[in-house]
Design a protein around this motif. Structure first.
Motif, PDB file in Angstrom:
ATOM      1  N   SER A 170       4.938  -7.075  11.400  1.00 50.70           N
ATOM      2  CA  SER A 170       3.528  -7.026  11.016  1.00 50.70           C
ATOM      3  C   SER A 170       2.840  -8.334  11.354  1.00 50.70           C
ATOM      4  CB  SER A 170       3.390  -6.761   9.519  1.00 50.70           C
ATOM      5  OG  SER A 170       3.866  -7.857   8.787  1.00 50.70           O
ATOM      6  N   THR A 171       1.519  -8.310  11.350  1.00 49.27           N
ATOM      7  CA  THR A 171       0.758  -9.531  11.609  1.00 49.27           C
ATOM      8  C   THR A 171      -0.190  -9.760  10.450  1.00 49.27           C
ATOM      9  OG1 THR A 171      -0.833  -8.224  12.882  1.00 49.27           O
ATOM     10  CG2 THR A 171       0.887  -9.353  14.116  1.00 49.27           C
ATOM     11  N   ALA A 172       0.347  -9.771   9.252  1.00 50.94           N
ATOM     12  CA  ALA A 172      -0.450 -10.020   8.051  1.00 50.94           C
ATOM     13  C   ALA A 172      -0.572 -11.519   7.874  1.00 50.94           C
ATOM     14  CB  ALA A 172       0.226  -9.408   6.836  1.00 50.94           C
ATOM     15  N   TYR A 173      -1.757 -12.039   8.037  1.00 48.29           N
ATOM     16  CA  TYR A 173      -1.939 -13.485   8.041  1.00 48.29           C
ATOM     17  C   TYR A 173      -2.128 -14.043   6.643  1.00 48.29           C
ATOM     18  CZ  TYR A 173      -1.987 -13.162  13.008  1.00 48.29           C
ATOM     19  OH  TYR A 173      -1.599 -12.929  14.290  1.00 48.29           O
ATOM     20  N   ILE A 174      -2.048 -15.336   6.552  1.00 47.00           N
ATOM     21  CA  ILE A 174      -2.037 -16.031   5.268  1.00 47.00           C
ATOM     22  C   ILE A 174      -3.244 -15.709   4.406  1.00 47.00           C
ATOM     23  CG2 ILE A 174      -3.145 -18.087   6.155  1.00 47.00           C
ATOM     24  CD1 ILE A 174      -1.249 -19.690   4.382  1.00 47.00           C
ATOM     25  N   HIS A 175      -4.372 -15.329   5.056  1.00 49.55           N
ATOM     26  CA  HIS A 175      -5.561 -15.108   4.247  1.00 49.55           C
ATOM     27  C   HIS A 175      -5.514 -13.796   3.486  1.00 49.55           C
ATOM     28  CE1 HIS A 175      -6.365 -13.258   8.185  1.00 49.55           C
ATOM     29  NE2 HIS A 175      -7.170 -12.441   7.560  1.00 49.55           N
ATOM     30  N   GLY A 176      -4.462 -13.008   3.647  1.00 50.54           N
ATOM     31  CA  GLY A 176      -4.386 -11.784   2.858  1.00 50.54           C
ATOM     32  C   GLY A 176      -3.207 -10.917   3.232  1.00 50.54           C
ATOM     33  N   VAL A 177      -2.192 -10.860   2.393  1.00 52.99           N
ATOM     34  CA  VAL A 177      -1.050  -9.996   2.644  1.00 52.99           C
ATOM     35  C   VAL A 177      -1.202  -8.760   1.764  1.00 52.99           C
ATOM     36  CG1 VAL A 177       1.449  -9.765   2.533  1.00 52.99           C
ATOM     37  CG2 VAL A 177       0.430 -11.944   3.208  1.00 52.99           C
ATOM     38  N   ALA A 178      -1.283  -7.590   2.382  1.00 48.98           N
ATOM     39  CA  ALA A 178      -1.511  -6.353   1.635  1.00 48.98           C
ATOM     40  C   ALA A 178      -0.221  -5.557   1.545  1.00 48.98           C
ATOM     41  CB  ALA A 178      -2.618  -5.535   2.289  1.00 48.98           C
ATOM     42  N   PHE A 179       0.719  -6.045   0.735  1.00 48.88           N
ATOM     43  CA  PHE A 179       1.949  -5.308   0.527  1.00 48.88           C
ATOM     44  C   PHE A 179       1.654  -4.040  -0.270  1.00 48.88           C
ATOM     45  CE2 PHE A 179       4.571  -9.462   0.635  1.00 48.88           C
ATOM     46  CZ  PHE A 179       4.713  -9.360   2.013  1.00 48.88           C
ATOM     47  N   PRO A 180       2.395  -2.965  -0.021  1.00 48.45           N
ATOM     48  CA  PRO A 180       2.202  -1.739  -0.812  1.00 48.45           C
ATOM     49  C   PRO A 180       2.592  -1.972  -2.269  1.00 48.45           C
ATOM     50  CG  PRO A 180       4.155  -1.567   0.578  1.00 48.45           C
ATOM     51  CD  PRO A 180       3.431  -2.802   1.023  1.00 48.45           C
ATOM     52  N   VAL A 181       1.952  -1.225  -3.157  1.00 51.70           N
ATOM     53  CA  VAL A 181       2.189  -1.361  -4.596  1.00 51.70           C
ATOM     54  C   VAL A 181       2.890  -0.111  -5.100  1.00 51.70           C
ATOM     55  CG1 VAL A 181       1.113  -1.775  -6.839  1.00 51.70           C
ATOM     56  CG2 VAL A 181       0.089  -2.744  -4.771  1.00 51.70           C
ATOM     57  N   GLU A 182       4.026  -0.297  -5.786  1.00 59.41           N
ATOM     58  CA  GLU A 182       4.759   0.870  -6.255  1.00 59.41           C
ATOM     59  C   GLU A 182       3.975   1.605  -7.347  1.00 59.41           C
ATOM     60  OE1 GLU A 182       8.545  -0.196  -7.851  1.00 59.41           O
ATOM     61  OE2 GLU A 182       7.720  -1.041  -9.691  1.00 59.41           O
ATOM     62  N   THR A 183       4.234   2.890  -7.458  1.00 59.23           N
ATOM     63  CA  THR A 183       3.510   3.750  -8.400  1.00 59.23           C
ATOM     64  C   THR A 183       3.650   3.275  -9.841  1.00 59.23           C
ATOM     65  OG1 THR A 183       3.853   5.656  -6.935  1.00 59.23           O
ATOM     66  CG2 THR A 183       3.219   6.116  -9.207  1.00 59.23           C
ATOM     67  N   ALA A 184       4.837   2.788 -10.196  1.00 56.09           N
ATOM     68  CA  ALA A 184       5.053   2.327 -11.570  1.00 56.09           C
ATOM     69  C   ALA A 184       4.110   1.182 -11.922  1.00 56.09           C
ATOM     70  CB  ALA A 184       6.509   1.877 -11.752  1.00 56.09           C
ATOM     71  N   ALA A 185       3.792   0.340 -10.938  1.00 55.88           N
ATOM     72  CA  ALA A 185       2.889  -0.789 -11.176  1.00 55.88           C
ATOM     73  C   ALA A 185       1.460  -0.323 -11.396  1.00 55.88           C
ATOM     74  CB  ALA A 185       2.950  -1.768 -10.007  1.00 55.88           C
ATOM     75  N   THR A 186       0.986   0.609 -10.568  1.00 51.59           N
ATOM     76  CA  THR A 186      -0.380   1.115 -10.734  1.00 51.59           C
ATOM     77  C   THR A 186      -0.509   1.910 -12.033  1.00 51.59           C
ATOM     78  OG1 THR A 186       0.160   3.028  -9.340  1.00 51.59           O
ATOM     79  CG2 THR A 186      -0.885   1.149  -8.267  1.00 51.59           C
ATOM     80  N   ASP A 187       0.535   2.663 -12.381  1.00 50.58           N
ATOM     81  CA  ASP A 187       0.502   3.424 -13.642  1.00 50.58           C
ATOM     82  C   ASP A 187       0.429   2.467 -14.839  1.00 50.58           C
ATOM     83  OD1 ASP A 187       0.609   5.804 -12.309  1.00 50.58           O
ATOM     84  OD2 ASP A 187       2.759   6.134 -12.621  1.00 50.58           O
ATOM     85  N   ALA A 188       1.139   1.357 -14.746  1.00 53.08           N
ATOM     86  CA  ALA A 188       1.122   0.391 -15.846  1.00 53.08           C
ATOM     87  C   ALA A 188      -0.268  -0.225 -16.006  1.00 53.08           C
ATOM     88  CB  ALA A 188       2.158  -0.702 -15.595  1.00 53.08           C
ATOM     89  N   ILE A 189      -0.940  -0.507 -14.890  1.00 49.54           N
ATOM     90  CA  ILE A 189      -2.292  -1.071 -14.961  1.00 49.54           C
ATOM     91  C   ILE A 189      -3.261  -0.040 -15.539  1.00 49.54           C
ATOM     92  CG2 ILE A 189      -4.223  -1.984 -13.619  1.00 49.54           C
ATOM     93  CD1 ILE A 189      -2.178  -3.167 -11.683  1.00 49.54           C
ATOM     94  N   LYS A 190      -3.090   1.217 -15.154  1.00 47.81           N
ATOM     95  CA  LYS A 190      -3.920   2.278 -15.731  1.00 47.81           C
ATOM     96  C   LYS A 190      -3.743   2.329 -17.251  1.00 47.81           C
ATOM     97  CE  LYS A 190      -3.814   5.353 -11.674  1.00 47.81           C
ATOM     98  NZ  LYS A 190      -3.286   6.645 -11.159  1.00 47.81           N
ATOM     99  N   GLY A 191      -2.491   2.214 -17.685  1.00 46.40           N
ATOM    100  CA  GLY A 191      -2.211   2.219 -19.120  1.00 46.40           C
ATOM    101  C   GLY A 191      -2.835   1.035 -19.826  1.00 46.40           C
ATOM    102  N   LEU A 192      -2.864  -0.114 -19.161  1.00 46.88           N
ATOM    103  CA  LEU A 192      -3.505  -1.310 -19.725  1.00 46.88           C
ATOM    104  C   LEU A 192      -4.997  -1.073 -19.907  1.00 46.88           C
ATOM    105  CD1 LEU A 192      -2.863  -4.613 -20.087  1.00 46.88           C
ATOM    106  CD2 LEU A 192      -4.259  -4.694 -18.021  1.00 46.88           C
ATOM    107  N   LEU A 193      -5.623  -0.517 -18.896  1.00 46.77           N
ATOM    108  CA  LEU A 193      -7.071  -0.292 -18.945  1.00 46.77           C
ATOM    109  C   LEU A 193      -7.443   0.744 -19.997  1.00 46.77           C
ATOM    110  CD1 LEU A 193      -7.857  -0.266 -15.097  1.00 46.77           C
ATOM    111  CD2 LEU A 193      -8.214  -2.139 -16.725  1.00 46.77           C
ATOM    112  N   SER A 194      -6.541   1.705 -20.252  1.00 42.77           N
ATOM    113  CA  SER A 194      -6.844   2.752 -21.243  1.00 42.77           C
ATOM    114  C   SER A 194      -6.429   2.354 -22.658  1.00 42.77           C
ATOM    115  CB  SER A 194      -6.136   4.052 -20.844  1.00 42.77           C
ATOM    116  OG  SER A 194      -4.720   3.897 -20.901  1.00 42.77           O
ATOM    117  N   GLY A 195      -5.762   1.207 -22.788  1.00 42.48           N
ATOM    118  CA  GLY A 195      -5.398   0.726 -24.116  1.00 42.48           C
ATOM    119  C   GLY A 195      -4.019   1.131 -24.604  1.00 42.48           C
ATOM    120  N   GLN A 196      -3.181   1.676 -23.726  1.00 43.63           N
ATOM    121  CA  GLN A 196      -1.828   2.085 -24.126  1.00 43.63           C
ATOM    122  C   GLN A 196      -0.938   0.882 -24.423  1.00 43.63           C
ATOM    123  OE1 GLN A 196      -0.058   4.891 -21.370  1.00 43.63           O
ATOM    124  NE2 GLN A 196      -2.040   5.869 -20.977  1.00 43.63           N
TER     125      GLN A 196
END
Length: 344
Positions: A170-196
């Motif tokens: 890949s050619t992801a430069y220092i100004h921004g590396v966009a690694f994929p985010v696993e589903t468990a991580a996004t689900d946890a953030i959703k739970g944080l936003l909803s107050g779980q």
């Protein structure tokens, strides 16, 4: 493949480095990018009776906390050109994104225009401790432990270590590396936003090049500092439900922690720190894409830098007292003369 910035060495830097090579009395030259040119900022002579290892301990005094720089450092060993030199590329985590990208893409110009044959090593770091005696030894040990590489492979490895690009082909430069985010991580953030729950910690799994969930908890704000690891970078989100001036607030606190070796922390490897630093924007985008927004963002070295007072001061800065203007006493009136009665 990395891209050159097009920034060139100034005549003054060329002359100062040439004189340093000839005179053999200069230990280091600090170089920075000023007005889109590479210019010499400071220099240090070889300390009388000292070895290069002794002088490595002085490098930290030439480095700024937020501004990148290059250090051209002279060793005591010699090669065909005379004394051997090292290019040290210092890009602190707190530097601006623009500066990180600029310094990463200008290093090859600096080396090429001054003469690549003078430099036997290129060292990349984000904290001053990466360039002292201990840091330099760790770099050399790492070099010796690696299998023999071709010149192209060495160049690629150096660019990866410095954060010019990371990961596979890949050619992801220092100004921004966009690694994929696993589903468990996004689900946890959703739970944080909803107050779980109130706390989510994310990490980078470097080998698989993805953002993973490192922890989910229900904690109070006075427990937040204890969640910060002393030996590895992390991203943290904390939901801070609180009352301020009679208003119920649900604030999201975003924290990027990166231990630098101070305050009883253990400095993480350079490449790992660079990966985390260049992933900050991606982590913010993940939060915003799920409908969240950080009310306050903190960058810390240790858990001791995270507490309720600090967060409240960031969320609700103390109001400055309005200074009352000095009232100048009124002078005598300019009306008619007052009648003064004399006593009988």
């Amino acid at each position: 493949m990395s891209h050159s910035s097009g920034i060139s060495v100034t005549q003054s830097l060329t002359e100062e480095f040439g004189e340093a090579v000839q005179s053999q009395g200069t230990r280091l030259i600090k170089v920075q990018i000023v007005d889109e040119q590479l210019v010499p900022i400071k220099s240090m002579p070889v300390t009388s009776g000292a070895t290069y290892e002794d002088d490595l301990e002085k490098i930290h005094t030439y480095l700024d906390l937020t501004v990148p720089s290059y250090i051209l450092f002279r060793l005591d060993e010699k090669n065909a050109t005379g004394f051997a030199w090292v290019i040290m590329c210092y890009v602190p985590d707190k530097a601006s994104v623009k500066d990180k990208m600029k310094y990463a893409s200008t290093r090859s110009n600096l080396k090429k225009q001054l003469g690549g044959n003078y430099f036997i090593h290129e060292i990349f770091g984000t904290v001053p401790g990466d360039f002292n005696k201990k840091g330099y030894k760790a770099f050399i040990d790492m070099q010796l432990s690696e299998s023999p590489l071709t010149h192209t492979e060495r160049q690629t490895a150096a660019e990866k270590e410095g954060g010019v690009f990371v990961g596979g082909s890949s050619t992801a430069y220092i100004h921004g590396v966009a690694f994929p985010v696993e589903t468990a991580a996004t689900d946890a953030i959703k739970g944080l936003l909803s107050g779980q729950h109130t706390y989510v910690q994310l990490a980078i799994e470097a080998e698989k090049e993805k953002i993973i969930l490192a922890g989910v908890k229900n904690i109070a704000i006075d427990e937040l500092g204890a969640q910060v690891p002393r030996d590895n970078p992390r991203f943290h989100f904390f939901r801070y439900d609180h009352d301020h001036e009679g208003e119920q607030l649900k604030s999201i606190v975003s924290i990027y922690s990166c231990p630098d070796g101070s305050e009883d922390t253990i400095s993480a490897p350079v490449r790992l720190r660079m990966l985390y630093s260049s992933s900050k924007a991606n982590i913010e985008n993940v939060l915003s894409s799920l409908g969240g927004k950080a009310s306050v963002k903190l960058e810390v070295n240790a858990g001791s830098e995270v507490n309720e007072e600090i967060i409240n001061n960031e969320l609700h800065p103390p109001k400055e007292e309005t200074k009352k203007a000095f009232s100048k006493p009124k002078g005598p009136t300019r009306g008619g003369k007052r009648l003064i009665k004399e006593g009988k």
